[in-house]
Scaffold this motif. Structure first.
Motif, PDB file in Angstrom:
ATOM      1  N   SER A 132       0.833  -1.181   0.000  1.00 11.31           N
ATOM      2  CA  SER A 132       0.000   0.000   0.000  1.00 11.31           C
ATOM      3  C   SER A 132       0.879   1.247   0.000  1.00 11.31           C
ATOM      4  CB  SER A 132      -0.853  -0.064   1.263  1.00 11.31           C
ATOM      5  OG  SER A 132      -1.814   0.920   1.202  1.00 11.31           O
ATOM      6  N   HIS A 133       0.511   2.217  -0.832  1.00  8.24           N
ATOM      7  CA  HIS A 133       1.326   3.425  -0.945  1.00  8.24           C
ATOM      8  C   HIS A 133       0.421   4.633  -1.046  1.00  8.24           C
ATOM      9  CE1 HIS A 133       4.423   0.547  -2.266  1.00  8.24           C
ATOM     10  NE2 HIS A 133       3.413   0.006  -2.904  1.00  8.24           N
ATOM     11  N   VAL A 134       0.796   5.686  -0.379  1.00  9.39           N
ATOM     12  CA  VAL A 134       0.045   6.922  -0.560  1.00  9.39           C
ATOM     13  C   VAL A 134       0.864   7.813  -1.479  1.00  9.39           C
ATOM     14  CG1 VAL A 134      -0.896   8.971   0.543  1.00  9.39           C
ATOM     15  CG2 VAL A 134      -1.048   6.764   1.687  1.00  9.39           C
ATOM     16  N   VAL A 135       0.274   8.188  -2.590  1.00  9.38           N
ATOM     17  CA  VAL A 135       1.010   9.033  -3.525  1.00  9.38           C
ATOM     18  C   VAL A 135       0.235  10.319  -3.751  1.00  9.38           C
ATOM     19  CG1 VAL A 135       2.051   7.011  -4.629  1.00  9.38           C
ATOM     20  CG2 VAL A 135       0.012   8.007  -5.609  1.00  9.38           C
ATOM     21  N   GLN A 136       0.958  11.366  -4.048  1.00  7.14           N
ATOM     22  CA  GLN A 136       0.307  12.653  -4.190  1.00  7.14           C
ATOM     23  C   GLN A 136       0.834  13.394  -5.407  1.00  7.14           C
ATOM     24  OE1 GLN A 136       0.076  14.757  -0.538  1.00  7.14           O
ATOM     25  NE2 GLN A 136      -1.220  16.359  -1.402  1.00  7.14           N
ATOM     26  N   GLU A 137      -0.097  14.007  -6.132  1.00  8.59           N
ATOM     27  CA  GLU A 137       0.282  14.864  -7.248  1.00  8.59           C
ATOM     28  C   GLU A 137      -0.509  16.144  -7.113  1.00  8.59           C
ATOM     29  OE1 GLU A 137       1.739  12.224 -11.044  1.00  8.59           O
ATOM     30  OE2 GLU A 137      -0.217  13.156 -11.130  1.00  8.59           O
ATOM     31  N   ASN A 138       0.174  17.261  -7.093  1.00  5.52           N
ATOM     32  CA  ASN A 138      -0.476  18.525  -6.773  1.00  5.52           C
ATOM     33  C   ASN A 138      -1.291  18.350  -5.499  1.00  5.52           C
ATOM     34  OD1 ASN A 138       0.666  19.966  -8.932  1.00  5.52           O
ATOM     35  ND2 ASN A 138      -0.749  18.919 -10.309  1.00  5.52           N
ATOM     36  N   ARG A 139      -2.624  18.572  -5.567  1.00  4.68           N
ATOM     37  CA  ARG A 139      -3.354  18.412  -4.313  1.00  4.68           C
ATOM     38  C   ARG A 139      -4.151  17.123  -4.254  1.00  4.68           C
ATOM     39  NH1 ARG A 139      -6.978  22.419  -4.054  1.00  4.68           N
ATOM     40  NH2 ARG A 139      -7.594  21.746  -1.996  1.00  4.68           N
ATOM     41  N   VAL A 140      -3.921  16.267  -5.227  1.00  3.81           N
ATOM     42  CA  VAL A 140      -4.702  15.034  -5.278  1.00  3.81           C
ATOM     43  C   VAL A 140      -3.933  13.880  -4.645  1.00  3.81           C
ATOM     44  CG1 VAL A 140      -5.896  13.404  -6.777  1.00  3.81           C
ATOM     45  CG2 VAL A 140      -5.801  15.813  -7.393  1.00  3.81           C
ATOM     46  N   GLN A 141      -4.618  13.237  -3.702  1.00  6.42           N
ATOM     47  CA  GLN A 141      -3.982  12.126  -3.030  1.00  6.42           C
ATOM     48  C   GLN A 141      -4.563  10.810  -3.508  1.00  6.42           C
ATOM     49  OE1 GLN A 141      -4.176  11.458   1.274  1.00  6.42           O
ATOM     50  NE2 GLN A 141      -2.349  12.720   1.370  1.00  6.42           N
ATOM     51  N   LEU A 142      -3.690   9.882  -3.751  1.00  5.72           N
ATOM     52  CA  LEU A 142      -4.118   8.581  -4.233  1.00  5.72           C
ATOM     53  C   LEU A 142      -3.540   7.521  -3.317  1.00  5.72           C
ATOM     54  CD1 LEU A 142      -5.464   7.278  -6.835  1.00  5.72           C
ATOM     55  CD2 LEU A 142      -3.144   7.010  -7.668  1.00  5.72           C
ATOM     56  N   GLN A 143      -4.435   6.685  -2.800  1.00  4.26           N
ATOM     57  CA  GLN A 143      -3.906   5.534  -2.081  1.00  4.26           C
ATOM     58  C   GLN A 143      -3.864   4.367  -3.039  1.00  4.26           C
ATOM     59  OE1 GLN A 143      -5.583   4.344   1.694  1.00  4.26           O
ATOM     60  NE2 GLN A 143      -4.662   2.310   1.424  1.00  4.26           N
TER      61      GLN A 143
END
Ligand code: GDP
Ligand code: MG
Length: 296
Positions: free
Chosen positions: A72-83
């Motif tokens: 499991s990884h939490v990734v972020q681009e600009n203000r969008v967070q994706l788990q």
């Protein structure tokens, strides 16, 4: 008279809410051992995985996956967070007796549906349901140039009934461009012949733009990809690639392989649709079957 009340802002209202809440995206890889599954996943998400885990261990030699393994990884681009949850499965069809070798994989997918259903029925207890349902299953085909094996067809049949399946030709650097085109065509024909229902689906309520997008995806499938966790230096530049008999393959160069197309498809054009289709199509089918057996 101005009748405008502003409910058209609902799209940005929804977006803002979704953005704040973050997304969960669950990707599974299925295919024979050694077909490049782990490598491709690391290539797809390498930059992000490095951020979230500190680093990706690129030194680890060939490692075999013996059971279903979720990271499991939490990734972020600009203000969008994706788990991002990556589900690595053991190679199927490697044993002498391959009878029902797909069962653990199918069971895993079903189990996520049933635990979601259980939580949904108790939803007053939970504000927001943890979503572990598999949104996309990348199905790995080895670059043999031969027909799919009966076991591949059997697994594909079962998977496509319960999950969005996207086939990829792995390690496609071993094929010339002509061989690659011929192999892709052949796989597409076999899929049609065996009546295998791949993602994306053209439902009744989709508009022309989506129809075109789906047609474009179908023209690309199966994505012929190359994975690499190593950087090599070409003309002083660091690229992600592989050195093989014929020269250097740059993973990120669309003239060399379709890795970029796959990544755009997964992360840019179809991320939301993969999640939604899982929910409104696959999960809904599972749910209505379960609920109707409960009533009996
Ligand atoms: P898995 O068992 O399906 O997870 O396969 P791995 O990702 O562990 O890869 C198995 C072997 O194939 C490793 O030695 C990789 O370096 C190699 N490999 C992975 N992807 C590619 C590729 O795109 N091209 C080539 N030529 N080799 C690859
Ligand atoms: Mg592996």
């Amino acid at each position: 008279l101005n009748n405008y009340v502003g409910f058209d802002s609902i799209t940005s209202q929804i977006n803002r809410k979704l953005v704040r809440r973050g997304f969960q995206f669950n990707v599974m890889v299925v295919g024979p051992s050694g077909s490049g599954k782990s490598t491709l996943v690391n290539t797809l998400f390498s930059a992000h995985l490095m951020n979230s885990k500190g680093r990706v261990d690129i030194q680890t030699p060939y490692r075999q996956t013996t059971e279903i393994n979720v990271t499991s990884h939490v990734v972020q681009e600009n203000r969008v967070q994706l788990q991002l949850n990556l589900i690595d499965t053991p190679g199927y069809g490697d044993q002498i007796n391959n009878d029902k070798c797909w069962e653990p994989i199918i069971k895993y997918i079903r189990d996520q549906h049933s635990s979601y259903l259980r939580r949904e029925l108790n939803s007053h207890r939970e504000k927001r349901l943890q979503d572990t349902r598999v949104h996309c299953c990348l199905f790995f085909i080895r670059p043999t140039g031969h027909s799919l094996r009966p076991i591949d067809i059997a697994v594909l049949k079962r998977l496509t009934e319960i999950v969005n399946v996207v086939p990829v030709i792995a390690k496609s650097d071993s094929l010339t461009l002509e061989e690659r085109a011929a192999f892709k065509q052949q796989i597409r024909e076999e899929i049609t012949k065996h009546d295998i229902n791949l993602y994306p689906y053209d439902s009744d309520d989709i508009d022309d733009e989506e129809l075109n997008l789906n047609a474009a995806v179908r023209n690309l499938i199966p994505f012929a990809v190359v994975g690499s966790e190593k950087e090599i230096v070409v003309d002083g530049k660091h690229i992600r690639g592989r050195q093989n008999r014929w020269g250097i393959v740059n993973v990120d160069d669309e003239n060399h392989c379709e890795f970029i197309y796959l990544r755009n498809f997964l992360m840019r054009t179809h991320l939301q649709d993969l999640i939604e289709t899982t929910s409104v199509y696959h999960y809904e089918r599972f749910r209505s079957k379960q609920l109707s057996t409960l009533k009996e």
